[in-house]
Design a protein around this motif. Sequence first.
Motif, PDB file in Angstrom:
ATOM      1  N   MET A  76      -6.186   7.079 -14.547  1.00 29.21           N
ATOM      2  CA  MET A  76      -6.470   5.648 -14.687  1.00 29.21           C
ATOM      3  C   MET A  76      -5.841   4.869 -13.536  1.00 29.21           C
ATOM      4  O   MET A  76      -4.740   5.187 -13.088  1.00 29.21           O
ATOM      5  N   LYS A  77      -6.556   3.857 -13.038  1.00 31.33           N
ATOM      6  CA  LYS A  77      -6.053   2.975 -11.992  1.00 31.33           C
ATOM      7  C   LYS A  77      -5.720   1.632 -12.643  1.00 31.33           C
ATOM      8  O   LYS A  77      -6.609   0.784 -12.804  1.00 31.33           O
ATOM      9  N   PRO A  78      -4.466   1.400 -13.047  1.00 37.47           N
ATOM     10  CA  PRO A  78      -4.142   0.219 -13.861  1.00 37.47           C
ATOM     11  C   PRO A  78      -4.433  -1.104 -13.183  1.00 37.47           C
ATOM     12  O   PRO A  78      -4.987  -2.017 -13.811  1.00 37.47           O
ATOM     13  N   PHE A  79      -4.056  -1.261 -11.908  1.00 39.43           N
ATOM     14  CA  PHE A  79      -4.276  -2.540 -11.239  1.00 39.43           C
ATOM     15  C   PHE A  79      -5.763  -2.837 -11.088  1.00 39.43           C
ATOM     16  O   PHE A  79      -6.214  -3.955 -11.348  1.00 39.43           O
ATOM     17  N   ALA A  80      -6.523  -1.835 -10.680  1.00 38.53           N
ATOM     18  CA  ALA A  80      -7.967  -2.012 -10.541  1.00 38.53           C
ATOM     19  C   ALA A  80      -8.606  -2.295 -11.894  1.00 38.53           C
ATOM     20  O   ALA A  80      -9.488  -3.156 -12.016  1.00 38.53           O
ATOM     21  N   PHE A  81      -8.165  -1.575 -12.921  1.00 33.48           N
ATOM     22  CA  PHE A  81      -8.729  -1.747 -14.262  1.00 33.48           C
ATOM     23  C   PHE A  81      -8.542  -3.171 -14.765  1.00 33.48           C
ATOM     24  O   PHE A  81      -9.503  -3.811 -15.225  1.00 33.48           O
ATOM     25  N   PHE A  82      -7.330  -3.683 -14.688  1.00 36.18           N
ATOM     26  CA  PHE A  82      -7.075  -5.033 -15.201  1.00 36.18           C
ATOM     27  C   PHE A  82      -7.774  -6.098 -14.353  1.00 36.18           C
ATOM     28  O   PHE A  82      -8.205  -7.133 -14.875  1.00 36.18           O
ATOM     29  N   PHE A  83      -7.896  -5.837 -13.063  1.00 34.80           N
ATOM     30  CA  PHE A  83      -8.650  -6.776 -12.213  1.00 34.80           C
ATOM     31  C   PHE A  83     -10.114  -6.805 -12.621  1.00 34.80           C
ATOM     32  O   PHE A  83     -10.708  -7.878 -12.789  1.00 34.80           O
ATOM     33  N   HIS A  84     -10.711  -5.634 -12.789  1.00 37.19           N
ATOM     34  CA  HIS A  84     -12.122  -5.557 -13.157  1.00 37.19           C
ATOM     35  C   HIS A  84     -12.379  -6.153 -14.541  1.00 37.19           C
ATOM     36  O   HIS A  84     -13.373  -6.862 -14.742  1.00 37.19           O
ATOM     37  N   VAL A  85     -11.498  -5.878 -15.489  1.00 42.80           N
ATOM     38  CA  VAL A  85     -11.655  -6.446 -16.833  1.00 42.80           C
ATOM     39  C   VAL A  85     -11.521  -7.965 -16.798  1.00 42.80           C
ATOM     40  O   VAL A  85     -12.288  -8.691 -17.455  1.00 42.80           O
ATOM     41  N   GLY A  86     -10.564  -8.466 -16.024  1.00 44.02           N
ATOM     42  CA  GLY A  86     -10.372  -9.909 -15.923  1.00 44.02           C
ATOM     43  C   GLY A  86     -11.580 -10.612 -15.333  1.00 44.02           C
ATOM     44  O   GLY A  86     -12.007 -11.669 -15.830  1.00 44.02           O
ATOM     45  N   VAL A  87     -12.145 -10.037 -14.281  1.00 48.26           N
ATOM     46  CA  VAL A  87     -13.337 -10.627 -13.660  1.00 48.26           C
ATOM     47  C   VAL A  87     -14.517 -10.600 -14.624  1.00 48.26           C
ATOM     48  O   VAL A  87     -15.256 -11.582 -14.752  1.00 48.26           O
ATOM     49  N   LEU A 116     -13.832  -5.388  -2.896  1.00 53.09           N
ATOM     50  CA  LEU A 116     -14.222  -4.518  -1.784  1.00 53.09           C
ATOM     51  C   LEU A 116     -13.051  -4.283  -0.822  1.00 53.09           C
ATOM     52  O   LEU A 116     -12.816  -3.167  -0.366  1.00 53.09           O
ATOM     53  N   LEU A 117     -12.303  -5.337  -0.538  1.00 53.20           N
ATOM     54  CA  LEU A 117     -11.219  -5.239   0.436  1.00 53.20           C
ATOM     55  C   LEU A 117      -9.994  -4.519  -0.110  1.00 53.20           C
ATOM     56  O   LEU A 117      -9.205  -3.967   0.654  1.00 53.20           O
ATOM     57  N   VAL A 118      -9.840  -4.509  -1.443  1.00 54.09           N
ATOM     58  CA  VAL A 118      -8.641  -3.927  -2.042  1.00 54.09           C
ATOM     59  C   VAL A 118      -8.892  -2.572  -2.698  1.00 54.09           C
ATOM     60  O   VAL A 118      -8.094  -1.645  -2.560  1.00 54.09           O
ATOM     61  N   PHE A 119     -10.032  -2.431  -3.408  1.00 54.86           N
ATOM     62  CA  PHE A 119     -10.241  -1.250  -4.230  1.00 54.86           C
ATOM     63  C   PHE A 119     -11.409  -0.363  -3.793  1.00 54.86           C
ATOM     64  O   PHE A 119     -11.350   0.858  -3.950  1.00 54.86           O
ATOM     65  N   ARG A 120     -12.494  -0.963  -3.282  1.00 59.67           N
ATOM     66  CA  ARG A 120     -13.703  -0.177  -2.979  1.00 59.67           C
ATOM     67  C   ARG A 120     -13.553   0.504  -1.631  1.00 59.67           C
ATOM     68  O   ARG A 120     -13.504  -0.134  -0.595  1.00 59.67           O
ATOM     69  N   LYS A 121     -13.544   1.830  -1.629  1.00 55.06           N
ATOM     70  CA  LYS A 121     -13.264   2.558  -0.399  1.00 55.06           C
ATOM     71  C   LYS A 121     -14.448   3.361   0.135  1.00 55.06           C
ATOM     72  O   LYS A 121     -14.442   3.768   1.291  1.00 55.06           O
ATOM     73  N   ILE A 122     -15.440   3.628  -0.702  1.00 53.20           N
ATOM     74  CA  ILE A 122     -16.543   4.496  -0.289  1.00 53.20           C
ATOM     75  C   ILE A 122     -17.880   3.858  -0.657  1.00 53.20           C
ATOM     76  O   ILE A 122     -18.038   3.324  -1.755  1.00 53.20           O
ATOM     77  N   ALA A 170     -14.798 -12.781  -5.847  1.00 51.50           N
ATOM     78  CA  ALA A 170     -14.197 -11.669  -6.591  1.00 51.50           C
ATOM     79  C   ALA A 170     -14.699 -10.327  -6.066  1.00 51.50           C
ATOM     80  O   ALA A 170     -13.927  -9.357  -5.953  1.00 51.50           O
ATOM     81  N   SER A 171     -15.983 -10.257  -5.727  1.00 50.78           N
ATOM     82  CA  SER A 171     -16.548  -9.001  -5.219  1.00 50.78           C
ATOM     83  C   SER A 171     -15.966  -8.636  -3.858  1.00 50.78           C
ATOM     84  O   SER A 171     -15.652  -7.470  -3.598  1.00 50.78           O
ATOM     85  N   GLN A 215     -22.601  -5.294   4.144  1.00 54.50           N
ATOM     86  CA  GLN A 215     -21.596  -4.865   3.169  1.00 54.50           C
ATOM     87  C   GLN A 215     -21.134  -3.442   3.456  1.00 54.50           C
ATOM     88  O   GLN A 215     -19.946  -3.129   3.382  1.00 54.50           O
ATOM     89  N   ARG A 216     -22.062  -2.575   3.795  1.00 52.89           N
ATOM     90  CA  ARG A 216     -21.715  -1.196   4.106  1.00 52.89           C
ATOM     91  C   ARG A 216     -20.862  -1.121   5.377  1.00 52.89           C
ATOM     92  O   ARG A 216     -19.903  -0.346   5.448  1.00 52.89           O
ATOM     93  N   MET A 217     -21.184  -1.936   6.352  1.00 45.18           N
ATOM     94  CA  MET A 217     -20.401  -1.972   7.589  1.00 45.18           C
ATOM     95  C   MET A 217     -18.984  -2.473   7.315  1.00 45.18           C
ATOM     96  O   MET A 217     -18.016  -1.983   7.903  1.00 45.18           O
ATOM     97  N   LEU A 218     -18.866  -3.444   6.405  1.00 50.66           N
ATOM     98  CA  LEU A 218     -17.553  -3.992   6.072  1.00 50.66           C
ATOM     99  C   LEU A 218     -16.671  -2.937   5.404  1.00 50.66           C
ATOM    100  O   LEU A 218     -15.476  -2.838   5.702  1.00 50.66           O
ATOM    101  N   VAL A 219     -17.261  -2.137   4.518  1.00 45.41           N
ATOM    102  CA  VAL A 219     -16.500  -1.065   3.872  1.00 45.41           C
ATOM    103  C   VAL A 219     -16.029  -0.046   4.920  1.00 45.41           C
ATOM    104  O   VAL A 219     -14.864   0.377   4.914  1.00 45.41           O
TER     105      VAL A 219
END
Length: 213
Positions: A1-12, A127-133, A122-123, A196-200
């Motif tokens: 489980m990724k706690p920080f990502a999870f709570f961020f996603h649930v909050g959004v 993307l900048l913090v959690f989305r890596k691929i 939020a997206s 978006q793909r280039m930014l990732v």
Amino acid sequence: MKPFAFFFHVGVAFIDCYALFTVHSLGIIPDPRIYLILFTLWVGVLHFLAFLLAAASDLAANPRVLRASSTLFHVSLVAGLAMFAIFWSIYYYDRNLIHPPSLDHILPWWLNSAQHAFPPIASLLDLLVFRKINGPILTDLLAVGIIAGSYLSIVFSVHYIFKRAAYPFLAAFSMVQFGLFSIICIMFALVLSYSQRMLVNYRWPIIRQRKKE
């Protein structure tokens, strides 16, 4: 489980859900067909589902869930950025064309920002913090094309068959003008999709290099 990502996603997802519930509870949309033609609501639903699925993928890293989450997130980000660009550019040009001042006395002060600014912000933060691929490029582009084409087809049908315009600025469009507008919107969506793909890839160069290896 990724706690920080999870709570961020649930909050959004909670904020998205509350904004959608507020719109419905205000009773300002008497005709159910209007729900189908308001792009803001499409973005809200896509964004809510994307972050709900992201929270599920944080709990269990199932490959199928991760792929679905990546594609849905990609579509919601592209839709959110397109909505942000179109809504606020028209709003500051002439707000009567998209969000008349009369709505200020009906809608809560926070709702406009929650619907038209919060989703893409939020997206991008996600993307900048959690989305890596990135997901498969053809899948992402196809998903964006299907959503954009479906929305514009429904708007066209409701506008020219039932004589109900999604937004005031569309009311004056002829079929040719609407067709040109649709082509421009789809091209804009594809540009955003590629960006978006280039930014990732730019944000996570190490992950990109490992993927190539």
